[in-house]
Scaffold this motif. Structure first.
Motif, PDB file in Angstrom:
ATOM      1  N   PRO A  78       0.751  -1.120  -0.099  1.00 48.33           N
ATOM      2  CA  PRO A  78      -0.072   0.134  -0.071  1.00 48.33           C
ATOM      3  C   PRO A  78       0.867   1.299  -0.172  1.00 48.33           C
ATOM      4  CG  PRO A  78      -0.806  -1.817   1.658  1.00 48.33           C
ATOM      5  CD  PRO A  78       0.455  -2.081   1.058  1.00 48.33           C
ATOM      6  N   GLY A  79       0.473   2.227  -0.757  1.00 46.29           N
ATOM      7  CA  GLY A  79       0.977   3.484  -0.995  1.00 46.29           C
ATOM      8  C   GLY A  79       1.961   3.624  -1.799  1.00 46.29           C
ATOM      9  N   GLY A  80       1.932   2.173  -2.704  1.00 51.41           N
ATOM     10  CA  GLY A  80       2.887   2.492  -3.989  1.00 51.41           C
ATOM     11  C   GLY A  80       2.212   3.364  -5.233  1.00 51.41           C
ATOM     12  N   GLU A  87       6.344  -0.310 -13.919  1.00 49.54           N
ATOM     13  CA  GLU A  87       8.057  -0.285 -14.066  1.00 49.54           C
ATOM     14  C   GLU A  87       8.369  -2.012 -13.715  1.00 49.54           C
ATOM     15  OE1 GLU A  87      11.823   1.321 -12.078  1.00 49.54           O
ATOM     16  OE2 GLU A  87      10.692   2.484 -12.959  1.00 49.54           O
ATOM     17  N   LEU A  88       7.734  -2.282 -12.525  1.00 50.57           N
ATOM     18  CA  LEU A  88       7.947  -3.866 -11.925  1.00 50.57           C
ATOM     19  C   LEU A  88       7.510  -4.894 -12.986  1.00 50.57           C
ATOM     20  CD1 LEU A  88       8.850  -5.647  -9.824  1.00 50.57           C
ATOM     21  CD2 LEU A  88       6.463  -5.317  -8.826  1.00 50.57           C
ATOM     22  N   ALA A  89       6.396  -4.576 -13.587  1.00 53.77           N
ATOM     23  CA  ALA A  89       5.826  -5.499 -14.772  1.00 53.77           C
ATOM     24  C   ALA A  89       6.307  -5.485 -15.945  1.00 53.77           C
ATOM     25  CB  ALA A  89       4.284  -5.143 -14.668  1.00 53.77           C
ATOM     26  N   GLN A  90       7.061  -4.179 -16.158  1.00 52.56           N
ATOM     27  CA  GLN A  90       7.931  -4.110 -17.537  1.00 52.56           C
ATOM     28  C   GLN A  90       6.783  -3.833 -18.454  1.00 52.56           C
ATOM     29  OE1 GLN A  90      10.209  -7.601 -18.000  1.00 52.56           O
ATOM     30  NE2 GLN A  90      11.681  -6.912 -16.348  1.00 52.56           N
ATOM     31  N   TRP A  91       5.773  -2.810 -18.099  1.00 56.37           N
ATOM     32  CA  TRP A  91       4.657  -2.658 -18.916  1.00 56.37           C
ATOM     33  C   TRP A  91       5.255  -1.573 -20.015  1.00 56.37           C
ATOM     34  CZ3 TRP A  91      -0.071  -4.199 -20.422  1.00 56.37           C
ATOM     35  CH2 TRP A  91      -1.039  -3.409 -21.009  1.00 56.37           C
ATOM     36  N   PRO A  92       4.916  -1.249 -21.002  1.00 59.05           N
ATOM     37  CA  PRO A  92       4.345  -2.290 -22.121  1.00 59.05           C
ATOM     38  C   PRO A  92       5.504  -3.270 -22.703  1.00 59.05           C
ATOM     39  CG  PRO A  92       4.225  -0.327 -23.178  1.00 59.05           C
ATOM     40  CD  PRO A  92       4.976  -0.064 -21.759  1.00 59.05           C
ATOM     41  N   ARG A  93       6.743  -3.099 -22.318  1.00 62.31           N
ATOM     42  CA  ARG A  93       7.844  -3.697 -23.114  1.00 62.31           C
ATOM     43  C   ARG A  93       7.886  -5.165 -23.130  1.00 62.31           C
ATOM     44  NH1 ARG A  93       9.492  -0.587 -19.442  1.00 62.31           N
ATOM     45  NH2 ARG A  93      10.847  -1.974 -18.372  1.00 62.31           N
ATOM     46  N   ALA A  94       7.465  -5.819 -22.056  1.00 64.68           N
ATOM     47  CA  ALA A  94       7.690  -7.280 -21.817  1.00 64.68           C
ATOM     48  C   ALA A  94       6.671  -7.907 -22.662  1.00 64.68           C
ATOM     49  CB  ALA A  94       7.269  -7.554 -20.294  1.00 64.68           C
ATOM     50  N   LYS A  95       6.992  -9.234 -22.909  1.00 68.54           N
ATOM     51  CA  LYS A  95       6.160 -10.303 -23.921  1.00 68.54           C
ATOM     52  C   LYS A  95       5.322 -11.009 -22.733  1.00 68.54           C
ATOM     53  CE  LYS A  95       7.519  -8.507 -27.689  1.00 68.54           C
ATOM     54  NZ  LYS A  95       6.887  -7.261 -28.159  1.00 68.54           N
ATOM     55  N   GLN A 104      -5.939  -1.343  -3.475  1.00 69.14           N
ATOM     56  CA  GLN A 104      -6.241  -0.093  -3.905  1.00 69.14           C
ATOM     57  C   GLN A 104      -5.642   1.093  -3.137  1.00 69.14           C
ATOM     58  OE1 GLN A 104      -7.983   0.271  -6.762  1.00 69.14           O
ATOM     59  NE2 GLN A 104      -9.799   1.066  -6.206  1.00 69.14           N
ATOM     60  N   PRO A 105      -5.496   2.249  -3.544  1.00 69.36           N
ATOM     61  CA  PRO A 105      -6.165   2.824  -4.826  1.00 69.36           C
ATOM     62  C   PRO A 105      -5.118   2.450  -5.883  1.00 69.36           C
ATOM     63  CG  PRO A 105      -4.999   4.654  -3.446  1.00 69.36           C
ATOM     64  CD  PRO A 105      -4.951   3.181  -2.603  1.00 69.36           C
ATOM     65  N   THR A 110      -3.868   2.822 -11.766  1.00 74.43           N
ATOM     66  CA  THR A 110      -3.150   2.139 -12.854  1.00 74.43           C
ATOM     67  C   THR A 110      -3.971   2.069 -13.848  1.00 74.43           C
ATOM     68  OG1 THR A 110      -1.442   1.232 -11.150  1.00 74.43           O
ATOM     69  CG2 THR A 110      -1.639   0.303 -13.639  1.00 74.43           C
ATOM     70  N   ILE A 111      -5.165   1.217 -13.650  1.00 75.54           N
ATOM     71  CA  ILE A 111      -6.484   1.123 -14.818  1.00 75.54           C
ATOM     72  C   ILE A 111      -6.496   2.608 -15.586  1.00 75.54           C
ATOM     73  CG2 ILE A 111      -8.669   0.218 -15.110  1.00 75.54           C
ATOM     74  CD1 ILE A 111      -7.962  -1.694 -12.740  1.00 75.54           C
ATOM     75  N   ALA A 112      -6.935   3.561 -14.612  1.00 77.08           N
ATOM     76  CA  ALA A 112      -7.400   4.611 -15.169  1.00 77.08           C
ATOM     77  C   ALA A 112      -6.473   5.231 -15.999  1.00 77.08           C
ATOM     78  CB  ALA A 112      -7.936   5.825 -14.133  1.00 77.08           C
ATOM     79  N   GLN A 113      -5.064   5.225 -15.617  1.00 70.00           N
ATOM     80  CA  GLN A 113      -4.147   5.791 -16.493  1.00 70.00           C
ATOM     81  C   GLN A 113      -3.780   5.162 -17.834  1.00 70.00           C
ATOM     82  OE1 GLN A 113      -0.290   6.144 -14.328  1.00 70.00           O
ATOM     83  NE2 GLN A 113       0.731   5.703 -16.270  1.00 70.00           N
TER      84      GLN A 113
END
Length: 154
Positions: A78-80, A87-95, A104-105, A110-113
């Motif tokens: 929480p608070g991230g 960046e952690l997920a490597q979005w959208p560069r990773a396959k 939340q939140p 992230t979804i809204a963005q």
């Protein structure tokens, strides 16, 4: 093409004064929610996905219902921020596919963005999954929402 699946932890015990928020466990209802969503996800998920989980007890318990290996990542506490999550997920560069189990939140932000919504965040129900895909369309990349699943509807 990359898929990002955001799974909010299932229903947890209410916060208690003087108790560590990160130690809050799932309720009995939350355990059932996690099991329902995990069963649905297990039928949908590809092999070789990465699963990243906040080290809070309630998110660990939610992810454990899936029965797959996962990595605990402090960036998801929480608070991230959406930037840290992406960046952690490597979005959208990773396959391939990345499943993030978090809070939340930041999930809603992230979804809204990613979907370019006017609101600063989406409401994500406890135990719900939002499945997003980044794809190339002609010369442009776009993010599409594939599905939203709520534990109460499965």
């Amino acid at each position: 093409m990359m898929d990002l699946i955001l799974w909010r932890h299932a229903e947890a015990e209410d916060p208690q004064e003087g108790c560590d928020d990160l130690a809050r466990p799932l309720t009995a209802r939350g355990e059932k929610q996690a099991a329902r969503v995990a069963a649905w996800l297990d039928r949908q998920l590809p092999e070789g996905l990465r699963v990243l989980v906040s080290p809070a007890r309630r998110t660990e318990q939610t992810a454990s219902a899936l029965g797959r290996k996962f990595k605990l990542r402090a960036e998801l506490l929480p608070g991230g921020t959406p930037q840290e999550l992406l960046e952690l997920a490597q979005w959208p560069r990773a396959k391939g596919t990345v499943l993030v189990v978090g809070h939340q939140p930041v999930l809603g932000q992230t979804i809204a963005q990613l979907l370019g919504l006017q609101a600063s965040e989406c409401s994500v129900r406890k135990g719900a999954v939002w499945w997003l895909r980044q794809r190339q369309r002609l010369d442009e990349s776009e993010t599409v929402l594939l599905t939203v699943q709520s534990p109460d509807l499965l």
